[in-house]
Motif scaffolding. Structure first.
Motif, mmCIF file in Angstrom:
data_model
loop_
_atom_site.group_PDB
_atom_site.id
_atom_site.type_symbol
_atom_site.label_atom_id
_atom_site.label_comp_id
_atom_site.label_asym_id
_atom_site.label_seq_id
_atom_site.Cartn_x
_atom_site.Cartn_y
_atom_site.Cartn_z
ATOM 1 N N PRO A 4 1.891 -28.703 4.386
ATOM 2 C CA PRO A 4 1.104 -29.403 3.077
ATOM 3 C C PRO A 4 -0.266 -30.076 3.434
ATOM 4 N N TYR A 5 -0.598 -30.086 4.704
ATOM 5 C CA TYR A 5 -1.872 -31.066 5.070
ATOM 6 C C TYR A 5 -2.829 -30.240 5.720
ATOM 7 N N GLY A 6 -4.239 -30.978 5.697
ATOM 8 C CA GLY A 6 -5.298 -30.061 5.939
ATOM 9 C C GLY A 6 -6.412 -30.440 6.890
ATOM 10 N N CYS A 7 -6.137 -31.085 7.952
ATOM 11 C CA CYS A 7 -7.208 -31.366 8.896
ATOM 12 C C CYS A 7 -7.791 -30.102 9.376
ATOM 13 N N VAL A 8 -8.752 -30.308 10.143
ATOM 14 C CA VAL A 8 -9.506 -28.891 10.712
ATOM 15 C C VAL A 8 -8.646 -28.133 11.731
ATOM 16 N N GLU A 9 -7.764 -28.785 12.298
ATOM 17 C CA GLU A 9 -6.830 -27.773 13.047
ATOM 18 C C GLU A 9 -5.855 -27.446 12.195
ATOM 19 N N MET A 23 -16.411 -28.441 6.640
ATOM 20 C CA MET A 23 -16.272 -29.542 7.871
ATOM 21 C C MET A 23 -17.193 -29.405 8.950
ATOM 22 N N GLN A 24 -18.073 -28.460 8.831
ATOM 23 C CA GLN A 24 -19.029 -28.300 9.825
ATOM 24 C C GLN A 24 -20.303 -29.290 9.751
ATOM 25 N N TYR A 40 -12.963 -33.763 12.014
ATOM 26 C CA TYR A 40 -11.446 -33.503 12.209
ATOM 27 C C TYR A 40 -10.963 -33.595 10.624
ATOM 28 N N TRP A 41 -11.485 -34.360 9.652
ATOM 29 C CA TRP A 41 -11.255 -34.193 8.342
ATOM 30 C C TRP A 41 -12.118 -33.850 7.353
ATOM 31 N N GLY A 42 -13.431 -33.687 8.040
ATOM 32 C CA GLY A 42 -14.568 -33.283 7.180
ATOM 33 C C GLY A 42 -15.875 -33.430 7.943
ATOM 34 N N ASP A 80 -18.097 -35.340 7.727
ATOM 35 C CA ASP A 80 -18.726 -36.855 7.799
ATOM 36 C C ASP A 80 -17.646 -37.538 8.855
ATOM 37 N N TYR A 81 -16.681 -36.852 9.397
ATOM 38 C CA TYR A 81 -15.778 -37.535 10.339
ATOM 39 C C TYR A 81 -16.272 -37.093 11.837
ATOM 40 N N SER A 82 -15.872 -38.150 12.785
ATOM 41 C CA SER A 82 -16.228 -37.884 14.003
ATOM 42 C C SER A 82 -15.801 -36.285 14.804
ATOM 43 N N GLU A 83 -16.818 -35.924 15.518
ATOM 44 C CA GLU A 83 -16.465 -34.716 16.004
ATOM 45 C C GLU A 83 -15.268 -34.357 16.797
ATOM 46 N N ALA A 84 -14.766 -33.318 16.378
ATOM 47 C CA ALA A 84 -13.664 -32.998 17.232
ATOM 48 C C ALA A 84 -13.754 -31.639 18.153
ATOM 49 N N HIS A 85 -13.806 -32.145 19.377
ATOM 50 C CA HIS A 85 -14.436 -31.056 20.535
ATOM 51 C C HIS A 85 -13.569 -30.006 20.572
ATOM 52 N N TRP A 86 -12.275 -30.185 20.918
ATOM 53 C CA TRP A 86 -11.673 -28.954 21.278
ATOM 54 C C TRP A 86 -11.157 -28.150 19.984
ATOM 55 N N ALA A 87 -10.875 -28.845 18.777
ATOM 56 C CA ALA A 87 -10.790 -28.142 17.677
ATOM 57 C C ALA A 87 -12.073 -27.539 17.318
ATOM 58 N N SER A 88 -13.176 -27.940 17.410
ATOM 59 C CA SER A 88 -14.408 -27.056 17.454
ATOM 60 C C SER A 88 -14.467 -25.889 18.048
ATOM 61 N N VAL A 89 -13.811 -25.907 19.223
ATOM 62 C CA VAL A 89 -13.830 -24.505 20.028
ATOM 63 C C VAL A 89 -12.868 -23.536 19.186
#
Length: 940
Positions: free
Chosen positions: A466-471, A515-516, A524-526, A528-537
């Motif tokens: 039910p939850y939705g971060c970028v990963e 989220m880009q 990570y959550w949008g 305007d959140y800090s860059e999620a490096h591994w998740a960006s790949v």
């Protein structure tokens, strides 16, 4: 108070003495209300409201100080026209020729006047002014209006008339229009303004040029920096506070097809009005090749007798609530009504009442209702009959109320290897659902001669998460790009049609692109959140694969993402935030980026070889495999084979309690390695051993992260079309024996409680060894026992005056502050997810909405210093205020506990179950905690 210069006079009545003071309130670059000029500011004034091509714009320039300078006409793309000027104390008029080439709406006049100073003050006096130059576009405006009937009757058709007053220039042109209608309650939440194409296309555009005052860096004789005495021209933020949205059960949003206006500028559209009582806003947008316009009109939709049900947003099993049915007589007559109320589905309740109600009178009927056990929904049906003076003397309305289990779901697994004549009996797996509510049991049986990876269950759990971060968003839609509805149904997974699933993937891609960040990475959550490096790949990898499968992904978004990945492997140092091992995080991110780029033939071989030299900096085998395949794809087979073999033989086990920033685990790493070996047809002899090892690891785990589930799916999808050896099993269900065979693929069946409970045994009736896996999911009948594994959570309550209280009884309308205290004995948990399910009688005061009471204004946070200090010290990465729960993602450590506070309001009278709070590491889900709770809450 208007912007401008003011004088305040104070008169002594006894002596008539007058004292005065002058002051300036705000300032505007264009201010026609005053002749007073603010120091250090040039005042600009135009002679007309707008200009056509060929006009001469007369600009009055007034400066407090005379001096030399320049005047520019410029846009964001550069200077269009300029002139050196001298401005005296009396000002001057500048003539600016308006060119036909000036077609943009970000045109600004910019003036700088400088007066040289002497003596001690070496810094020259400067004055700056700028003003928008408006272009005439009224001849391209479509003057269109809506005409909506004064009274709209729900559940009937309504005709909306469009009438445009066409100019001579517009007559004979092909003009089109589209009409929308929406619930004003929806639009008021976000202060939505009716779109007007004319205003949108021809509105004043922002001028993005920055003005730097270089003289501010000069040092005068007294050693002080010179500075401007007024700030920049900042746009005012429009505040949307204080507006209370309308509360409607039915949300209405409709839009017509486009229609063409006739030669008289007229058209007609028709809407089917749903069963809705309230205010609707009708909006029209009209357009031609060069002309645009828009309008809006509001209308009230209402039946002669309006019935509305006030009810909780949801109920939990065994909850008892009281619903309030408002009956409002708008018919113009006294009415003698018969009201029949009944509940169905997962709800129980009934009431029948006769009422006499005068015109313009409202009466409320209270209905006790209870929720059955299970997970689903119930309906409340209201029939009102005996309405006088109306063709239809009966009104029938239905409301749907969701019913959920009061506690989080439990997952149980049974895995057993069956050799010839071996049997599984009910005693082997009945413990898995003994305390489960029967109506919520969902079981999946898999029988195969291949050690089960059970990717079907992984898909089911991904779809239900039910939850939705970028990963989590990426993992949740990953299976849909590689499977069809037919394949999923064959695996025992109920799903929507291929068309609907395709739309879900498209929506998921849009969410990911939202989220880009501007640099091409993903937050990570949008955005305007800090860059999620591994998740960006990870997201870039998915988007490229989705494109390969035929989904549309915008080219510029992909190019930006690829450029960011190239930056990762080109850069010597990247700031990854927190990691237990920065060297490994650096290697893992760059290796994965190298693999994704190599698949696109966009990896630099020199960078890959430099990364190869760092391959000892690893905590897992996955990064080795990814870099090895990247090298192979780019042509360096020697280094590639070395790393690929090293990855398969890699024995070190990563510590699941440490955060490395790559969302991984031993199961995730091994499953993705297996998937990559199949995908690139590598090391066929090693795959069988990895399958066995992975199966054993899956069998030993009870909880899986979304990253693990998707990895299991990606590994398991390669077995969908694999040919199974022949085997045979017998399922005995209440004496009825069924022989099942592989039919070329594993046997998979989804069962409810009744069918699962009917199974007496499963027997291997063949020569081939088979593996039987039974996964059972369901919601417990009673509250789970408080538990803690390296993380703890507790909950307390405070009144608005800051006093701690016990939450057992409230009155409807009461506000309570909930405080969640979370701590860990580990060094750090960067991905902790806190979920606090609400009792049904309470509703969250969403702090993201302007009309909500601000929790920071409460006396509880002002008077309780400990609570305030703890809450202020908490690192909240993300939080959500949902209908039935509060959710927060936090970062905690051994010496950095977290305190989360939120505000709830008692709404619906009743007796409700109070679920316990829950906390878990999202990517090491075996780290979790279940708090304690009171059993029931009474709202009066």
């Amino acid at each position: 108070m208007e912007w401008g210069s003011y004088i305040v006079e104070v008169v002594d009545k006894d002596t008539n003495a007058i004292s005065s003071v002058r002051f300036y309130a705000g300032y505007s670059w264009q201010n026609d209300n005053t002749d007073k000029i603010r120091p250090e500011q040039v005042k600009l004034k135009l002679d007309k409201s707008s200009y056509k091509a060929g006009d001469i714009a007369k600009v009055t320039v007034e400066s407090l100080e005379s001096g030399d300078g320049y005047i520019n006409v410029e846009t964001n793309d550069g200077i269009l026209w300029w002139q050196n000027i001298h401005v005296g104390k009396n000002g001057r008029i500048i003539l600016i020729p308006v060119s036909k080439e000036w077609t943009k709406h970000d045109i600004y006049i910019n003036v700088v006047v400088i007066k040289k100073e002497s003596g001690k003050n070496l810094t020259p006096k400067r004055a700056i002014g700028f003003l928008h130059l408006p272009l005439f576009r009224d001849d391209r405006k479509i003057d269109i209006a809506l005409k909506v009937p004064e009274k709209i009757v729900p559940k009937e058709k309504v005709k909306v008339l469009l009438k445009a007053n066409l100019s001579q220039k517009q007559k004979g042109k092909k003009l089109k229009a589209i009409v929308s209608a929406a619930d004003s309650g929806i639009l008021s939440i976000t202060d939505f303004q009716t779109p007007n194409p004319f205003e949108t296309f021809f509105a004043k555009r922002e001028w993005n040029t920055d003005i730097y005052d270089v003289y501010g860096n000069l040092i005068e004789g007294n050693g002080k920096n010179a500075s401007l005495k007024f700030g920049g021209d900042a746009a005012l933020l429009k505040m949307a506070g204080g507006k209370k949205p309308l509360t409607e059960i039915l949300l209405v949003a409709m839009q017509s097809n486009s229609v063409t206006l006739n030669e008289n500028g007229e058209a007609e559209v028709e809407f089917d009005i749903p069963d809705f009582n309230g205010e609707l806003r009708f909006m029209v947008q009209a357009w031609g090749d060069e002309d645009y316009g828009g309008d809006e009109q509001k209308a009230i939709a209402a039946l002669p007798v309006v019935v509305e049900l006030n009810h909780p947003r949801f109920l939990a099993s065994s909850d008892k609530s009281t619903l309030a049915l408002d009956v409002n007589n708008l018919s113009g007559l006294e009415q003698k009504l018969k009201v029949h109320i009944s509940a169905a589905g997962y709800l129980d309740g009934f009431k029948e009442e006769q009422i006499v109600i005068s015109d313009r009178q409202r009466k409320t009927i209270y209905i006790p209702i209870s929720a059955q056990s299970g997970f689903g929904s119930g309906t409340v049906t209201v029939k009102v009959s005996g309405i006088d003076g109306q063709p239809k003397n009966i009104i029938e309305k239905k409301w749907t109320i969701g019913v959920r289990a009061p506690y989080p779901a439990n997952v149980f697994k049974l895995f057993k290897e069956l050799k010839k004549n071996d049997v599984i009996k009910p005693s082997d797996f009945e413990e898995g659902y003994k305390n489960i509510d029967e109506r919520t049991v969902d079981a999946l049986i898999t029988i195969s001669s291949i050690p089960p990876i059970n990717f079907a269950q992984a898909i089911k759990e991904l779809f239900a998460y039910p939850y939705g971060c970028v990963e989590q968003t990426t993992s949740g839609i990953y299976p849909s790009i590689y499977t069809s509805s037919e394949q999923l149904e064959a695996l025992g997974i109920k799903t929507s049609s291929n068309e609907e699933r395709k739309k879900n993937v498209e929506q998921g891609i849009k969410r990911l692109l939202g989220m880009q960040k501007t640099n091409g990475s993903f937050g990570y959550w949008g955005d305007d959140y800090s860059e999620a490096h591994w998740a960006s790949v990870y997201v870039t990898d998915f988007l490229l694969r989705a494109k390969e499968q035929g989904y549309y992904v915008p080219k510029d978004a992909l190019e930006k993402a690829i450029e960011r990945l190239q930056y990762y492997i080109n850069s010597g140092s990247v700031d990854y935030g927190y990691s237990y091992d920065f060297d490994y995080t650096n290697f893992a991110v760059k290796s994965y980026a190298a693999f994704v780029l190599a698949r696109e033939q966009k990896a630099n071989l020199g960078n890959l070889r430099r990364l190869y030299d760092l391959s000892n900096n690893t905590q897992s085998s996955l990064a080795l495999m990814q870099l090895g395949i990247a090298l192979k794809l780019m042509g360096d087979n020697e280094r590639a084979d070395n790393l690929i073999n090293k990855a398969v033989l890699f024995k070190a086990e990563r510590h699941n309690y440490y955060w490395y920033g790559d969302y991984g685990s031993n199961v995730r790493d091994k499953a993705l390695i297996l998937s990559l070996l199949y995908e690139h047809d590598l090391l066929p002899k090693s795959r069988a051993e990895i399958v066995l090892s992975l199966s054993e690891q899956i069998k030993s785990k009870s909880y899986f992260s979304t990253q693990e589930r998707n990895a299991i799916f990606l590994a398991g999808r390669h077995f969908v079309n694999a040919k199974e050896p022949s085997w045979q099993a017998i399922i005995d269900a209440n004496g009825k024996k069924e022989t099942v065979k592989p039919d070329g693929k594993p046997f998979v069946r989804e069962l409810n409680f009744t069918k699962l409970n009917s199974i007496q045994s499963i027997k291997n009736n063949g020569e081939t060894t088979i593996f039987t896996s039974i996964d059972i999911t369901g919601y417990p009948k009673s509250a789970p026992t408080p538990a803690s594994n390296n993380i703890d959570i507790s909950r307390s309550y405070y009144t608005l005056d800051g006093k701690e209280t016990v939450l057992s009884e409230l009155k409807s309308g009461d506000l309570v502050i909930v405080a969640l205290n979370v701590k860990t004995n580990l060094n750090r948990i960067s991905d902790a997810l806190v979920v606090d399910l609400l009792p049904a009688g309470l509703e969250l005061e969403n702090q993201n909405l302007g009309h909500s009471i601000n929790i920071n204004d409460s006396e509880a946070l002002k008077s309780n210093k400990d609570l305030t200090r703890q809450a202020a010290a908490t690192t909240i990465i993300h939080q959500e205020f949902r209908d039935d729960r509060y959710v927060a993602a936090i970062d905690i450590g051994r010496y950095e506990p977290a305190t989360l506070v939120y505000l709830v309001r008692a709404v619906s009278p009743g007796i409700y179950t109070v679920p316990p709070p829950y906390a878990q590491s999202m990517y090491s889900p075996e780290i979790f905690a279940i708090g304690s709770s009171i059993p029931k809450l009474t709202v009066k």
